[in-house]
Motif scaffolding. Structure first.
Motif, PDB file in Angstrom:
ATOM      1  N   MET A   1       0.815  -1.198   0.000  1.00 30.35           N
ATOM      2  CA  MET A   1       0.000   0.000   0.000  1.00 30.35           C
ATOM      3  C   MET A   1       0.861   1.265   0.000  1.00 30.35           C
ATOM      4  N   PHE A   2       1.851   1.332   0.888  1.00 32.74           N
ATOM      5  CA  PHE A   2       2.742   2.497   0.927  1.00 32.74           C
ATOM      6  C   PHE A   2       4.109   2.080   0.408  1.00 32.74           C
ATOM      7  N   LYS A   3       4.321   2.223  -0.879  1.00 35.12           N
ATOM      8  CA  LYS A   3       5.580   1.810  -1.505  1.00 35.12           C
ATOM      9  C   LYS A   3       6.626   2.916  -1.493  1.00 35.12           C
ATOM     10  N   SER A   4       6.180   4.160  -1.432  1.00 36.58           N
ATOM     11  CA  SER A   4       7.096   5.300  -1.455  1.00 36.58           C
ATOM     12  C   SER A   4       6.689   6.270  -0.353  1.00 36.58           C
ATOM     13  N   ILE A   5       7.550   6.390   0.658  1.00 34.02           N
ATOM     14  CA  ILE A   5       7.245   7.216   1.834  1.00 34.02           C
ATOM     15  C   ILE A   5       8.254   8.358   1.903  1.00 34.02           C
ATOM     16  N   LEU A   6       7.743   9.562   2.038  1.00 36.07           N
ATOM     17  CA  LEU A   6       8.576  10.761   2.163  1.00 36.07           C
ATOM     18  C   LEU A   6       8.563  11.222   3.612  1.00 36.07           C
ATOM     19  N   VAL A   7       9.760  11.500   4.157  1.00 33.01           N
ATOM     20  CA  VAL A   7       9.883  11.980   5.536  1.00 33.01           C
ATOM     21  C   VAL A   7      10.685  13.280   5.532  1.00 33.01           C
ATOM     22  N   PRO A   8      10.012  14.434   5.623  1.00 26.94           N
ATOM     23  CA  PRO A   8      10.727  15.714   5.722  1.00 26.94           C
ATOM     24  C   PRO A   8      11.370  15.843   7.103  1.00 26.94           C
ATOM     25  N   ILE A   9      12.597  16.325   7.134  1.00 25.65           N
ATOM     26  CA  ILE A   9      13.352  16.431   8.382  1.00 25.65           C
ATOM     27  C   ILE A   9      13.946  17.817   8.513  1.00 25.65           C
ATOM     28  N   ASP A  10      13.809  18.385   9.711  1.00 22.19           N
ATOM     29  CA  ASP A  10      14.491  19.631  10.044  1.00 22.19           C
ATOM     30  C   ASP A  10      15.787  19.232  10.731  1.00 22.19           C
ATOM     31  N   LEU A  11      16.911  19.421  10.075  1.00 19.62           N
ATOM     32  CA  LEU A  11      18.190  18.996  10.630  1.00 19.62           C
ATOM     33  C   LEU A  11      18.615  19.812  11.837  1.00 19.62           C
ATOM     34  N   ALA A  12      17.959  20.921  12.075  1.00 19.58           N
ATOM     35  CA  ALA A  12      18.247  21.710  13.268  1.00 19.58           C
ATOM     36  C   ALA A  12      17.657  21.056  14.515  1.00 19.58           C
ATOM     37  N   ASP A  13      16.701  20.131  14.316  1.00 22.62           N
ATOM     38  CA  ASP A  13      16.054  19.454  15.442  1.00 22.62           C
ATOM     39  C   ASP A  13      15.757  18.003  15.049  1.00 22.62           C
ATOM     40  N   THR A  14      16.813  17.206  14.966  1.00 20.19           N
ATOM     41  CA  THR A  14      16.640  15.819  14.523  1.00 20.19           C
ATOM     42  C   THR A  14      15.873  14.971  15.531  1.00 20.19           C
ATOM     43  N   ASP A  15      15.888  15.367  16.810  1.00 23.34           N
ATOM     44  CA  ASP A  15      15.101  14.624  17.808  1.00 23.34           C
ATOM     45  C   ASP A  15      13.618  14.691  17.488  1.00 23.34           C
ATOM     46  N   LEU A  16      13.178  15.811  16.953  1.00 22.94           N
ATOM     47  CA  LEU A  16      11.778  15.966  16.581  1.00 22.94           C
ATOM     48  C   LEU A  16      11.399  14.994  15.459  1.00 22.94           C
ATOM     49  N   ALA A  17      12.345  14.670  14.596  1.00 20.93           N
ATOM     50  CA  ALA A  17      12.069  13.800  13.449  1.00 20.93           C
ATOM     51  C   ALA A  17      12.088  12.313  13.797  1.00 20.93           C
ATOM     52  N   LYS A  18      12.658  11.937  14.927  1.00 18.94           N
ATOM     53  CA  LYS A  18      12.801  10.514  15.263  1.00 18.94           C
ATOM     54  C   LYS A  18      11.479   9.743  15.261  1.00 18.94           C
ATOM     55  N   PRO A  19      10.385  10.284  15.816  1.00 18.64           N
ATOM     56  CA  PRO A  19       9.122   9.530  15.749  1.00 18.64           C
ATOM     57  C   PRO A  19       8.629   9.318  14.313  1.00 18.64           C
ATOM     58  N   ALA A  20       8.829  10.288  13.451  1.00 18.30           N
ATOM     59  CA  ALA A  20       8.412  10.153  12.051  1.00 18.30           C
ATOM     60  C   ALA A  20       9.264   9.119  11.334  1.00 18.30           C
ATOM     61  N   ILE A  21      10.558   9.118  11.608  1.00 21.43           N
ATOM     62  CA  ILE A  21      11.445   8.147  10.977  1.00 21.43           C
ATOM     63  C   ILE A  21      11.096   6.740  11.447  1.00 21.43           C
ATOM     64  N   ALA A  22      10.836   6.583  12.741  1.00 12.07           N
ATOM     65  CA  ALA A  22      10.472   5.269  13.273  1.00 12.07           C
ATOM     66  C   ALA A  22       9.160   4.774  12.658  1.00 12.07           C
ATOM     67  N   THR A  23       8.202   5.664  12.505  1.00 13.62           N
ATOM     68  CA  THR A  23       6.918   5.307  11.895  1.00 13.62           C
ATOM     69  C   THR A  23       7.111   4.909  10.436  1.00 13.62           C
ATOM     70  N   ALA A  24       7.892   5.700   9.710  1.00 12.24           N
ATOM     71  CA  ALA A  24       8.163   5.385   8.298  1.00 12.24           C
ATOM     72  C   ALA A  24       8.915   4.064   8.174  1.00 12.24           C
ATOM     73  N   ALA A  25       9.840   3.793   9.094  1.00 11.96           N
ATOM     74  CA  ALA A  25      10.592   2.542   9.064  1.00 11.96           C
ATOM     75  C   ALA A  25       9.655   1.350   9.230  1.00 11.96           C
ATOM     76  N   ALA A  26       8.735   1.455  10.193  1.00 10.87           N
ATOM     77  CA  ALA A  26       7.785   0.362  10.428  1.00 10.87           C
ATOM     78  C   ALA A  26       6.869   0.156   9.219  1.00 10.87           C
ATOM     79  N   LEU A  27       6.368   1.239   8.661  1.00 11.66           N
ATOM     80  CA  LEU A  27       5.476   1.131   7.501  1.00 11.66           C
ATOM     81  C   LEU A  27       6.210   0.595   6.270  1.00 11.66           C
ATOM     82  N   SER A  28       7.440   1.035   6.075  1.00 14.80           N
ATOM     83  CA  SER A  28       8.193   0.556   4.917  1.00 14.80           C
ATOM     84  C   SER A  28       8.534  -0.922   5.070  1.00 14.80           C
TER      85      SER A  28
END
Length: 141
Positions: A1-28
């Motif tokens: 269902m989700f073959k291509s997942i985009l995760v925008p990241i603010d490199l000034a606050d990578t801790d904020l992106a960790k939940p999104a990356i973990a979610t994308a990792a699980a879905l991928s």
């Protein structure tokens, strides 16, 4: 269902992106999809252009690409299923452009808790949710 997942990241606050990356990792993992990490650099204001080195934008891009590579390596996603991109411009506009370019099925992004200023100005996550042509999952930090 989700073959291509985009995760925008603010490199000034990578801790904020960790939940999104973990979610994308699980879905991928579940859908055998790929993940694209994206960082959007702001345009250098014209008034500052004469005060920064001529290759300032190239330096910023190289630094962002290196940082994204580190984030990708630490994400736990197989190297064959993760890629990175750096764009320059307006944040939500570039996120939507990248989603279209890679034919993303899903955008996974984090967002700060709503504040009074976002009700008047809007947030980048709000704009992406409104105008994306694919599903958007906003993960609260």
């Amino acid at each position: 269902m989700f073959k291509s997942i985009l995760v925008p990241i603010d490199l000034a606050d990578t801790d904020l992106a960790k939940p999104a990356i973990a979610t994308a990792a699980a879905l991928s993992q579940t859908w055998s999809g790929s993940v694209r990490l994206l960082n959007v650099l702001p345009m250098t204001p014209v008034m500052l252009a004469e005060y920064v080195p001529a290759d300032f934008d190239a330096q910023q891009r190289a630094t962002s690409e290196e940082a994204l590579t580190i984030v990708a390596r630490e994400s736990g996603i197989e190297a064959s299923r993760i890629s990175t991109a750096v764009r320059q411009g307006g944040i939500y506009h570039e996120i939507l452009e990248e989603a279209t370019a890679i034919k993303a099925d899903l955008i996974v992004m984090t967002s700060h808790r709503p504040a009074m200023r976002t009700y008047f100005l809007g947030s980048n996550a709000g704009h992406v949710v409104r105008y994306a042509r694919c599903s958007v999952l906003v993960v609260r930090h």
